[in-house]
Motif scaffolding. Structure first.
Motif, PDB file in Angstrom:
ATOM      1  N   VAL A   1      82.142  83.474 -36.269  1.00 21.82           N
ATOM      2  CA  VAL A   1      81.558  82.168 -35.936  1.00 21.82           C
ATOM      3  C   VAL A   1      81.403  82.044 -34.418  1.00 21.82           C
ATOM      4  O   VAL A   1      80.358  81.587 -33.926  1.00 21.82           O
ATOM      5  N   GLU A   2      82.412  82.464 -33.668  1.00 20.39           N
ATOM      6  CA  GLU A   2      82.356  82.392 -32.207  1.00 20.39           C
ATOM      7  C   GLU A   2      81.220  83.267 -31.657  1.00 20.39           C
ATOM      8  O   GLU A   2      80.490  82.853 -30.753  1.00 20.39           O
ATOM      9  N   MET A   3      81.054  84.463 -32.207  1.00 20.47           N
ATOM     10  CA  MET A   3      79.973  85.347 -31.768  1.00 20.47           C
ATOM     11  C   MET A   3      78.606  84.758 -32.084  1.00 20.47           C
ATOM     12  O   MET A   3      77.681  84.829 -31.269  1.00 20.47           O
ATOM     13  N   GLU A   4      78.480  84.188 -33.275  1.00 18.48           N
ATOM     14  CA  GLU A   4      77.205  83.565 -33.655  1.00 18.48           C
ATOM     15  C   GLU A   4      76.889  82.388 -32.738  1.00 18.48           C
ATOM     16  O   GLU A   4      75.744  82.221 -32.296  1.00 18.48           O
ATOM     17  N   THR A   5      77.889  81.564 -32.461  1.00 13.32           N
ATOM     18  CA  THR A   5      77.696  80.402 -31.590  1.00 13.32           C
ATOM     19  C   THR A   5      77.283  80.833 -30.191  1.00 13.32           C
ATOM     20  O   THR A   5      76.428  80.199 -29.567  1.00 13.32           O
ATOM     21  N   ALA A   6      77.858  81.942 -29.696  1.00 13.20           N
ATOM     22  CA  ALA A   6      77.521  82.455 -28.361  1.00 13.20           C
ATOM     23  C   ALA A   6      76.170  83.169 -28.344  1.00 13.20           C
ATOM     24  O   ALA A   6      75.637  83.461 -27.272  1.00 13.20           O
ATOM     25  N   GLY A   7      75.619  83.448 -29.526  1.00 10.38           N
ATOM     26  CA  GLY A   7      74.315  84.098 -29.615  1.00 10.38           C
ATOM     27  C   GLY A   7      74.329  85.584 -29.304  1.00 10.38           C
ATOM     28  O   GLY A   7      73.291  86.153 -28.965  1.00 10.38           O
ATOM     29  N   VAL A   8      75.483  86.248 -29.445  1.00 10.97           N
ATOM     30  CA  VAL A   8      75.568  87.677 -29.132  1.00 10.97           C
ATOM     31  C   VAL A   8      75.549  88.568 -30.373  1.00 10.97           C
ATOM     32  O   VAL A   8      75.251  89.754 -30.280  1.00 10.97           O
ATOM     33  N   ARG A   9      75.858  88.013 -31.521  1.00  9.52           N
ATOM     34  CA  ARG A   9      75.966  88.824 -32.741  1.00  9.52           C
ATOM     35  C   ARG A   9      74.599  89.059 -33.354  1.00  9.52           C
ATOM     36  O   ARG A   9      73.886  88.133 -33.722  1.00  9.52           O
ATOM     37  N   LEU A  10      74.226  90.327 -33.483  1.00 11.97           N
ATOM     38  CA  LEU A  10      72.982  90.692 -34.146  1.00 11.97           C
ATOM     39  C   LEU A  10      73.209  90.962 -35.623  1.00 11.97           C
ATOM     40  O   LEU A  10      72.398  90.612 -36.472  1.00 11.97           O
ATOM     41  N   PHE A  11      74.345  91.630 -35.905  1.00 13.81           N
ATOM     42  CA  PHE A  11      74.657  92.019 -37.271  1.00 13.81           C
ATOM     43  C   PHE A  11      76.132  92.361 -37.337  1.00 13.81           C
ATOM     44  O   PHE A  11      76.706  92.827 -36.354  1.00 13.81           O
ATOM     45  N   ALA A  12      76.737  92.156 -38.493  1.00 15.14           N
ATOM     46  CA  ALA A  12      78.128  92.548 -38.694  1.00 15.14           C
ATOM     47  C   ALA A  12      78.296  92.956 -40.146  1.00 15.14           C
ATOM     48  O   ALA A  12      77.561  92.493 -41.024  1.00 15.14           O
ATOM     49  N   GLY A  13      79.267  93.829 -40.388  1.00 14.13           N
ATOM     50  CA  GLY A  13      79.521  94.224 -41.759  1.00 14.13           C
ATOM     51  C   GLY A  13      80.854  94.919 -41.897  1.00 14.13           C
ATOM     52  O   GLY A  13      81.320  95.585 -40.978  1.00 14.13           O
ATOM     53  N   GLY A  14      81.456  94.720 -43.041  1.00 20.18           N
ATOM     54  CA  GLY A  14      82.675  95.432 -43.396  1.00 20.18           C
ATOM     55  C   GLY A  14      82.316  96.579 -44.317  1.00 20.18           C
ATOM     56  O   GLY A  14      81.325  96.502 -45.048  1.00 20.18           O
ATOM     57  N   LEU A  15      83.105  97.622 -44.254  1.00 23.24           N
ATOM     58  CA  LEU A  15      82.843  98.803 -45.074  1.00 23.24           C
ATOM     59  C   LEU A  15      83.926  98.981 -46.131  1.00 23.24           C
ATOM     60  O   LEU A  15      85.088  98.636 -45.901  1.00 23.24           O
ATOM     61  N   GLN A  16      83.538  99.524 -47.265  1.00 21.23           N
ATOM     62  CA  GLN A  16      84.519  99.863 -48.289  1.00 21.23           C
ATOM     63  C   GLN A  16      85.407 100.989 -47.771  1.00 21.23           C
ATOM     64  O   GLN A  16      85.099 101.640 -46.766  1.00 21.23           O
ATOM     65  N   SER A  17      86.467 101.247 -48.447  1.00 20.90           N
ATOM     66  CA  SER A  17      87.420 102.287 -48.072  1.00 20.90           C
ATOM     67  C   SER A  17      86.725 103.621 -47.850  1.00 20.90           C
ATOM     68  O   SER A  17      85.756 103.965 -48.536  1.00 20.90           O
ATOM     69  N   ALA A  18      87.249 104.398 -46.897  1.00 22.12           N
ATOM     70  CA  ALA A  18      86.702 105.732 -46.631  1.00 22.12           C
ATOM     71  C   ALA A  18      86.805 106.625 -47.864  1.00 22.12           C
ATOM     72  O   ALA A  18      86.017 107.562 -48.028  1.00 22.12           O
ATOM     73  N   ARG A  19      87.749 106.323 -48.748  1.00 20.60           N
ATOM     74  CA  ARG A  19      87.884 107.108 -49.977  1.00 20.60           C
ATOM     75  C   ARG A  19      86.635 107.013 -50.850  1.00 20.60           C
ATOM     76  O   ARG A  19      86.367 107.895 -51.661  1.00 20.60           O
ATOM     77  N   SER A  20      85.861 105.937 -50.697  1.00 19.20           N
ATOM     78  CA  SER A  20      84.657 105.771 -51.511  1.00 19.20           C
ATOM     79  C   SER A  20      83.423 106.404 -50.860  1.00 19.20           C
ATOM     80  O   SER A  20      82.342 106.389 -51.439  1.00 19.20           O
ATOM     81  N   ALA A  21      83.602 106.997 -49.684  1.00 23.63           N
ATOM     82  CA  ALA A  21      82.477 107.599 -48.956  1.00 23.63           C
ATOM     83  C   ALA A  21      81.973 108.857 -49.646  1.00 23.63           C
ATOM     84  O   ALA A  21      82.687 109.516 -50.399  1.00 23.63           O
TER      85      ALA A  21
END
Length: 113
Positions: free
Chosen positions: A33-53
């Motif tokens: 939320v802070e990054m979005e408010t500051a206008g710096v966030r272009l994209f963000a994402g979490g990744l599943q466990s490396a075991r699923s790679a």
């Protein structure tokens, strides 16, 4: 403006669904939320466990070998990331410092070409 990858490194056994990690997830949400408010966030994402790679490697015969698991054997892997657009490296590092605190994990900051 330059763009940066801010990557979170989690241990292999990290499970965001455990009760002990709820505060962690709340901290990450607040940082988003802070990054979005500051206008710096272009994209963000979490990744599943490396075991699923799945790892893909070119073979000498021109075929591609697909194997289960991460490309690198390590105790930590990228668990999520932000793509930020900031005025300079110093500002990206300031966001990276906030990410270290929110994620309670090591963070890597790298500039895109």
């Amino acid at each position: 403006m330059p763009q940066f990858l801010v990557a979170i490194h989690h241990p292999d056994d990290f499970d965001p669904d455990t009760a002990e990690n709820q505060a962690l997830m709340d901290g990450i949400h607040a940082l988003n939320v802070e990054m979005e408010t500051a206008g710096v966030r272009l994209f963000a994402g979490g990744l599943q466990s490396a075991r699923s790679a799945k790892s893909l490697r070119a073979q000498s015969d021109g075929k591609v070998l697909i194997t289960d698991g991460p490309y690198l054997e390590a105790k930590e892997h990228i668990g999520g990331f932000w793509m930020l657009e900031t005025k300079d490296l110093e500002e990206a590092l300031a966001w990276g410092q906030k990410a270290v605190i929110a994620c309670r994990a090591p963070v890597e900051v790298r500039q895109f070409y």
